[in-house]
Design a protein around this motif. Structure first.
Motif, PDB file in Angstrom:
ATOM      1  N   LEU A 334       0.838  -1.209   0.000  1.00  0.00           N
ATOM      2  CA  LEU A 334       0.000   0.000   0.000  1.00  0.00           C
ATOM      3  C   LEU A 334       0.869   1.254   0.000  1.00  0.00           C
ATOM      4  CD1 LEU A 334      -2.702  -1.100   2.608  1.00  0.00           C
ATOM      5  CD2 LEU A 334      -3.039  -0.807   0.154  1.00  0.00           C
ATOM      6  N   GLY A 335       2.009   1.180   0.671  1.00  0.00           N
ATOM      7  CA  GLY A 335       2.917   2.320   0.680  1.00  0.00           C
ATOM      8  C   GLY A 335       3.381   2.711  -0.714  1.00  0.00           C
ATOM      9  N   GLN A 336       3.542   1.717  -1.584  1.00  0.00           N
ATOM     10  CA  GLN A 336       3.922   2.017  -2.973  1.00  0.00           C
ATOM     11  C   GLN A 336       2.809   2.764  -3.709  1.00  0.00           C
ATOM     12  OE1 GLN A 336       5.230  -1.567  -4.980  1.00  0.00           O
ATOM     13  NE2 GLN A 336       6.462  -2.222  -3.222  1.00  0.00           N
ATOM     14  N   PHE A 337       1.579   2.456  -3.340  1.00  0.00           N
ATOM     15  CA  PHE A 337       0.451   3.108  -4.009  1.00  0.00           C
ATOM     16  C   PHE A 337       0.260   4.562  -3.550  1.00  0.00           C
ATOM     17  CE2 PHE A 337      -1.635  -1.272  -4.558  1.00  0.00           C
ATOM     18  CZ  PHE A 337      -1.169  -1.371  -5.860  1.00  0.00           C
ATOM     19  N   LEU A 338       0.841   4.926  -2.403  1.00  0.00           N
ATOM     20  CA  LEU A 338       0.644   6.281  -1.886  1.00  0.00           C
ATOM     21  C   LEU A 338       1.155   7.349  -2.838  1.00  0.00           C
ATOM     22  CD1 LEU A 338       1.510   5.880   1.912  1.00  0.00           C
ATOM     23  CD2 LEU A 338      -0.736   6.038   0.851  1.00  0.00           C
ATOM     24  N   GLN A 339       2.120   6.972  -3.697  1.00  0.00           N
ATOM     25  CA  GLN A 339       2.673   7.934  -4.652  1.00  0.00           C
ATOM     26  C   GLN A 339       2.308   7.587  -6.090  1.00  0.00           C
ATOM     27  OE1 GLN A 339       6.793   7.558  -3.248  1.00  0.00           O
ATOM     28  NE2 GLN A 339       6.664   9.661  -2.472  1.00  0.00           N
ATOM     29  N   HIS A 340       1.292   6.744  -6.242  1.00  0.00           N
ATOM     30  CA  HIS A 340       0.859   6.347  -7.585  1.00  0.00           C
ATOM     31  C   HIS A 340       0.171   7.516  -8.279  1.00  0.00           C
ATOM     32  CE1 HIS A 340      -1.022   3.918 -10.755  1.00  0.00           C
ATOM     33  NE2 HIS A 340      -0.176   2.945 -10.415  1.00  0.00           N
ATOM     34  N   ARG A 341       0.285   7.579  -9.594  1.00  0.00           N
ATOM     35  CA  ARG A 341      -0.309   8.717 -10.315  1.00  0.00           C
ATOM     36  C   ARG A 341      -1.827   8.623 -10.387  1.00  0.00           C
ATOM     37  NH1 ARG A 341      -1.020   7.126 -15.825  1.00  0.00           N
ATOM     38  NH2 ARG A 341      -0.152   5.067 -16.236  1.00  0.00           N
ATOM     39  N   GLU A 342      -2.404   7.449 -10.113  1.00  0.00           N
ATOM     40  CA  GLU A 342      -3.849   7.267 -10.160  1.00  0.00           C
ATOM     41  C   GLU A 342      -4.465   7.679  -8.822  1.00  0.00           C
ATOM     42  OE1 GLU A 342      -7.520   6.684 -11.341  1.00  0.00           O
ATOM     43  OE2 GLU A 342      -5.846   6.334 -12.715  1.00  0.00           O
ATOM     44  N   TYR A 347      -6.225   6.993  -2.899  1.00  0.00           N
ATOM     45  CA  TYR A 347      -7.336   7.054  -1.931  1.00  0.00           C
ATOM     46  C   TYR A 347      -7.524   5.699  -1.245  1.00  0.00           C
ATOM     47  CZ  TYR A 347     -12.084   7.632  -0.120  1.00  0.00           C
ATOM     48  OH  TYR A 347     -13.189   7.684   0.699  1.00  0.00           O
ATOM     49  N   LEU A 348      -7.587   4.634  -2.039  1.00  0.00           N
ATOM     50  CA  LEU A 348      -7.808   3.298  -1.476  1.00  0.00           C
ATOM     51  C   LEU A 348      -6.658   2.876  -0.579  1.00  0.00           C
ATOM     52  CD1 LEU A 348      -9.290   1.518  -4.620  1.00  0.00           C
ATOM     53  CD2 LEU A 348     -10.510   2.073  -2.517  1.00  0.00           C
ATOM     54  N   THR A 372       5.382  10.571   3.635  1.00  0.00           N
ATOM     55  CA  THR A 372       4.575  10.496   2.408  1.00  0.00           C
ATOM     56  C   THR A 372       3.137  10.947   2.674  1.00  0.00           C
ATOM     57  OG1 THR A 372       5.906   8.588   1.775  1.00  0.00           O
ATOM     58  CG2 THR A 372       3.916   8.991   0.497  1.00  0.00           C
ATOM     59  N   VAL A 373       2.600  10.539   3.821  1.00  0.00           N
ATOM     60  CA  VAL A 373       1.219  10.893   4.155  1.00  0.00           C
ATOM     61  C   VAL A 373       1.112  12.394   4.419  1.00  0.00           C
ATOM     62  CG1 VAL A 373      -0.693  10.454   5.735  1.00  0.00           C
ATOM     63  CG2 VAL A 373       0.803   8.583   5.075  1.00  0.00           C
ATOM     64  N   ILE A 374       2.085  12.953   5.126  1.00  0.00           N
ATOM     65  CA  ILE A 374       2.084  14.401   5.385  1.00  0.00           C
ATOM     66  C   ILE A 374       2.159  15.169   4.066  1.00  0.00           C
ATOM     67  CG2 ILE A 374       3.474  16.294   6.326  1.00  0.00           C
ATOM     68  CD1 ILE A 374       4.154  14.414   8.675  1.00  0.00           C
ATOM     69  N   ASN A 375       2.979  14.672   3.153  1.00  0.00           N
ATOM     70  CA  ASN A 375       3.086  15.321   1.836  1.00  0.00           C
ATOM     71  C   ASN A 375       1.757  15.248   1.091  1.00  0.00           C
ATOM     72  OD1 ASN A 375       4.739  16.571  -0.291  1.00  0.00           O
ATOM     73  ND2 ASN A 375       4.369  14.650  -1.387  1.00  0.00           N
ATOM     74  N   ALA A 376       1.052  14.108   1.213  1.00  0.00           N
ATOM     75  CA  ALA A 376      -0.260  13.965   0.568  1.00  0.00           C
ATOM     76  C   ALA A 376      -1.250  14.963   1.158  1.00  0.00           C
ATOM     77  CB  ALA A 376      -0.775  12.536   0.745  1.00  0.00           C
ATOM     78  N   LEU A 377      -1.181  15.177   2.461  1.00  0.00           N
ATOM     79  CA  LEU A 377      -2.075  16.129   3.120  1.00  0.00           C
ATOM     80  C   LEU A 377      -1.862  17.540   2.576  1.00  0.00           C
ATOM     81  CD1 LEU A 377      -4.172  16.347   5.469  1.00  0.00           C
ATOM     82  CD2 LEU A 377      -2.255  16.968   6.944  1.00  0.00           C
TER      83      LEU A 377
END
Length: 971
Positions: A334-342, A347-348, A372-377
């Protein structure tokens, strides 16, 4: 499906559709349709018998006209006649027309059922499939009663074609969802489960949908499906894409079936059989390994199918929560998906990681992705993804990273979307409290929170900081100093003024030694904000001023001058005027000792669960990560000494033993947070029992799926009530006797109180100076469940409260709950009686009320077309079947209010049925154990005369009369 020959092209239909499409205006279209309807009507009524082709063509035209939005009131019989044809296309059009236009209450249902039975018995697979599709599309209770026993036999029969098995499984699923009580598997259970071993993948895919639904309701009966599901999943996962040629989707073998198998396994705990469990773990590892392989296609369909299986497998791993290796691997994937372009994948991934964070095996692995999560926020464009990122930060927070996460969330709050600010504020407040090692940091965080997002800081948040400051001696001086500095800002939020007024009123003396924060400076600083504040805040500040007189006698003259001013003692607001007058008199006549006693420092608050956490749980919507799950996963302790209690301004000036006002609202029904009431909390009994979240007790958790099953047998902490008729009314669960005194007669206002609940299920049933009784109830068919909430409005205990199984003692200001299960055996007119006895001040209180259980509570709404309604209306034409009343309007004739009341009655409100658009018509069936009573209602308002005419017709005269009596009081 048989091919359609050229002769079945129906040229007449094609010409008609072309004419409709060529119409230049709506009027032209209606004119053409009316012409066609007249032609079809004449053909159907003509002397010349129509052949199958003509019937099919005309029925098709009627179906097309209906799909354009026009009503069709004929042609049904001709469609039924097409069912007896041996031609596929004619039979298909007949079934299509019936599926779309025939109402489940139609008189033709019996003829349709006979035609369906003939097709099911024909052993022609095409005809059998058409019949099964029709049953599923209509899905009525009548269909279920007629075919629920036949379809399982077709499903498991050895000579049934695969295509028919598929249709039978999905048809049975549809009937089970609409009428679960009629679809009883019984002897077919094991044979249905073994369909998972069927060679045809289509049959397995259809069967697993049925088995999953059945397993959710009856897991023990279908637990043998686990080993078969694992075996089938193993074969699919280990197969190459060429092995399942017909069921391979973009190089992914049977993705839909794989997802359904993984979802079925989530209905059960991990397999106990070691071999089965080992095989399942191997399957899950294979799925995780395949996710790491390079894609076999660049098309989005390939990645979608592959990821669907992966996420379902991760959901199963999280559900089992017993394999540390798999949990960590899932987290890394799931960590790999955190930076996925989709965006959807991100979200999932965030949503799944929220759940993983609550597992002791994967919590540390989740924490590695904090940056990574902080960057997403901070950077995500989609607000829903940012919200999931905030949820994940909240879930992964512990003592080691609390300060970092809280700082990041505070930073984000300044630019956060308005839709999520309130939830963010609650989360920051909870984390700051939960993981505060240094209480000065906690105070700084909450005050910063109020400064950044003051409009979104609810009362629970600032109540909580005051509770903690009062309970912690070591932080009181720091809190007073900090809030004094915060109030010096030119623009200061009102919540900051509330906190400042309370804390300085209690602990201003701790900073008074500094010349920069002398008593007079503190008072002037607070009073400079007074004119900008709302009435509740002004009331709090007045209470702070009187506290100042006790703390700092040198400010007495200045404060008395303020209290004596016309703007206070002649204030238009009664609360402010009363406080100013009483505080002025108190400061003038009371001695120093009396003043010190009355205005002494607030005692520590009792320790209870944080009300902020309760509010966050209430705010979480469907599909969001459960806060309770996250809290269960936390291993850190709560803040010690953090109590729970309301901190309204009026509490400052009163002692702890004061008696609540008789008008206090213990159930929280009148307003969200009225002045003078305690804030709701999960630990307190004084909660908002009528919120959407439902009662706090575990027994009160009821959803649509398990409501009926939960009622039988009654739970240990609930009473049962059988409603059967006038003679049974005395058998209601009443409080047992105190001493030898008989129950009191019903209160004179009992009927009036009962009438308030005819069209609603929730509210305050009874209230006096001592007791408040609230009600929340739900009904399904002939069963119901009622929650009674007894609130003690005094500060004194109620002794010997006898309403078994309610707790026999109710503390002052507390509330207890009673659950009553209800079953309607037959129609009734008298409401059951509830007798409550308790002792207050040595005197016996004896109250008898009518429980708001009326016959309309057992209505099942029934949708009817205009033709069906008036046909049924004429059938119920006997004098004893009708009850009519003409009466004067008691309230304003508001159309929306009338609609709301009629819907609250429990019937279906039928639109566009009555020729007079001003009239209202309703239909419903009263469900009792003995029988079902159909009811039709017609309400004719006369706005000019301010009168109503109410007419009720039902198959039972006593029901018509009782409903007429009840409803006449509502309008």
């Amino acid at each position: 499906m048989p091919a359609v020959s050229k002769g079945d092209g129906m040229r007449g239909l094609a010409v008609f559709i072309s004419d409709i499409r060529n119409c230049k205006s709506k009027e032209a279209e209606i004119k053409r349709i009316n012409k066609e309807l007249a032609n079809i009507r004449s053909k159907f009524k003509g002397d010349k018998a129509l052949d199958g082709y003509s019937k099919k063509k005309y029925v098709c035209k009627l179906l097309f006209i209906f799909l354009l939005g026009h009503d069709i009131d004929f042609g049904h019989m001709e469609a039924v006649n097409l069912l007896s044809s041996n031609k596929y296309t004619e039979k298909q059009i007949g079934y299509l027309f019936i599926s779309v236009l025939v109402n489940s209450n139609s008189e033709l249902i019996r003829l349709i059922n006979n035609a369906i039975k003939n097709d099911l018995a024909s052993r022609n697979p095409t005809f059998m499939c058409l019949a099964l599709h029709c049953i599923a599309n209509v899905g009525s209770r009548e269909m279920a009663e007629a075919f629920a026993g036949e379809i399982p036999r077709i499903l498991v029969a050895g000579d049934t074609m695969d295509s028919v098995k598929q249709s039978a499984a999905l048809c049975l699923l549809r009937l089970y969802k609409t009428s679960p009580d009629l679809v009883l598997m019984g002897e077919w259970t094991s044979r249905v489960v073994h369909l998972l071993n069927d060679q045809h993948m289509g049959v397995v895919t259809a069967a697993i949908s049925l088995i999953t639904c059945l397993s959710q309701k009856n897991p023990d009966e279908f637990k043998t499906c686990v080993s078969l599901a694992v075996s089938r999943l193993s074969r699919i996962v280990s197969s190459a894409s060429t092995d399942l040629q017909d069921y391979t989707y973009y190089f992914v073998p049977a993705p839909w079936l794989s997802c359904k198998l993984l979802r079925l396994l989530q209905c059960y705990p991990p397999p106990e059989d070691g071999a089965v469990k080992g095989r399942l773990v191997e399957c899950l590892e294979t799925i995780l390994n395949k996710a790491q392989e390079p894609p076999k296609s660049k098309k989005v369909q390939h990645s979608n199918a592959k990821n669907a299986i992966l996420f379902e497998a991760i959901s199963l791993i999280i559900h089992y929560d017993s394999e540390p290796n798999l949990l960590v691997r899932a987290c890394n994937q799931l960590g790999q998906f955190l930076q996925h372009r989709e965006t959807n994948l991100r979200y999932l991934a965030l949503e799944s990681m929220c759940t993983l964070a609550s597992s002791e095996f994967s919590h540390e692995a989740v924490k590695t992705h904090i940056e990574t999560v902080i960057n997403a926020l901070k950077t995500e464009r989609d607000v829903s993804v940012r919200q999931r990122a905030a949820d994940l930060l909240y879930a992964m927070c512990d003592r080691s990273n609390a300060k970092q996460i809280v700082a990041e969330m505070l930073s984000y709050l300044e630019t956060a979307d308005y839709s999520i600010r309130e939830e963010m504020v609650l989360k920051v407040a909870i984390l700051a409290e939960k993981y505060a090692v240094d209480y000065s940091w906690y105070v700084d965080t909450i005050l910063n929170l109020i400064r950044i997002a003051g409009d979104y800081v609810s009362e629970e948040v600032w109540y909580r900081v005051i509770q903690i400051v009062i309970n912690r001696d070591d932080v009181q001086g720091y809190a007073a100093k900090t809030v004094f500095e915060a109030l010096q800002a030119p623009a200061c939020h009102e919540n900051m003024v509330k906190v400042g007024g309370y804390i300085l009123g209690e602990f201003g003396n701790l900073i008074a030694g500094d010349p920069r924060s002398s008593p007079l400076i503190q008072f002037n600083l607070l009073h400079s904000k007074f004119h900008l504040c709302s009435v509740p805040t002004r009331a709090l500040l007045l209470s702070a001023y009187i506290k100042f007189i006790n703390l700092f006698p040198e400010t007495k003259a200045t404060i008395q001058e303020v209290l004596r001013s016309d703007s206070q003692i002649r204030n238009s607001d009664v609360e402010l005027q009363q406080r100013a007058v009483e505080y002025l008199k108190l400061s003038s006549i009371a001695s120093t000792d009396v003043l010190a006693t009355v205005l002494e420092e607030m005692p520590p608050f009792p320790e209870r669960e944080s009300s902020i956490l309760a509010k966050l749980k209430k705010k979480k919507g469907p599909g969001a990560v459960s806060v309770s799950e996250l809290e269960d996963g936390k291993r850190e302790g709560e803040l010690n000494g953090a109590g729970e209690r309301g901190t309204d301004a009026s509490a400052i000036a009163t002692s702890n033993a004061s008696t609540p006002s008789p008008s206090a609202d213990l159930l929280g029904l009148r307003s969200a947070a009225p002045v003078g009431s305690a804030p709701p909390s999960a630990g307190s009994l004084l909660v908002d029992v009528f919120s959407e979240a439902g009662p706090a007790a575990p027994s009160a958790a009821v959803n649509d799926d398990n409501f009926l099953s939960d009622l039988e047998p009654p739970t240990e902490n609930s009473d049962s009530l059988l409603v059967e008729g006038p003679s049974e009314s005395d058998s209601a669960p009443s409080s047992s006797s105190l001493g030898s005194e008989d129950p009191a007669p019903p209160l004179p206002e009992s009927d009036e109180l009962l009438n308030k609940f005819v069209c609603k299920n929730n509210g305050v049933l009874f209230e006096n100076q001592l007791l408040q009784i609230g009600i929340k109830s739900e009904y399904r068919q002939n069963l119901g469940r009622m929650y009674l909430f007894y609130g003690n409005k005094t500060s004194v205990q109620f002794l010997n409260l006898q309403a078994k199984p309610v707790e026999p003692l109710v503390e002052g200001g507390a509330q207890v709950q009673q659950v009553i299960n209800i079953e309607c055996l037959s129609d009734f007119s008298e409401a059951p009686l509830l007798n409550i006895k308790f002792r207050y001040g040595g005197a016996l209180q004896n109250i008898t009320l009518k429980l708001p259980i009326t016959i309309n509570k057992f209505f099942q709404p029934t949708e009817m077309a205009s033709q069906d309604f008036f046909q049924r209306w004429k059938q119920l034409s006997l004098p004893q079947q009708e009850a009519q009343k003409i009466f004067k309007a008691n309230n304003a004739m508001d159309t929306e209010v009338l609609k709301a009341k009629l819907l609250g009655l429990g019937t279906a409100l039928l639109e566009n049925v009555d020729p007079n658009p001003e009239n209202f018509v309703c239909a419903g069936v009263i469900q009792t154990k003995a029988q079902q009573v159909g009811c039709l209602l017609r309400l004719e308002p006369n706005a000019q005369a301010q009168m109503y005419r109410l007419t009720l017709r039902s198959s039972k005269d006593s029901v018509s009369k009782r409903l007429c009596e009840l409803l006449a009081e509502q309008f």
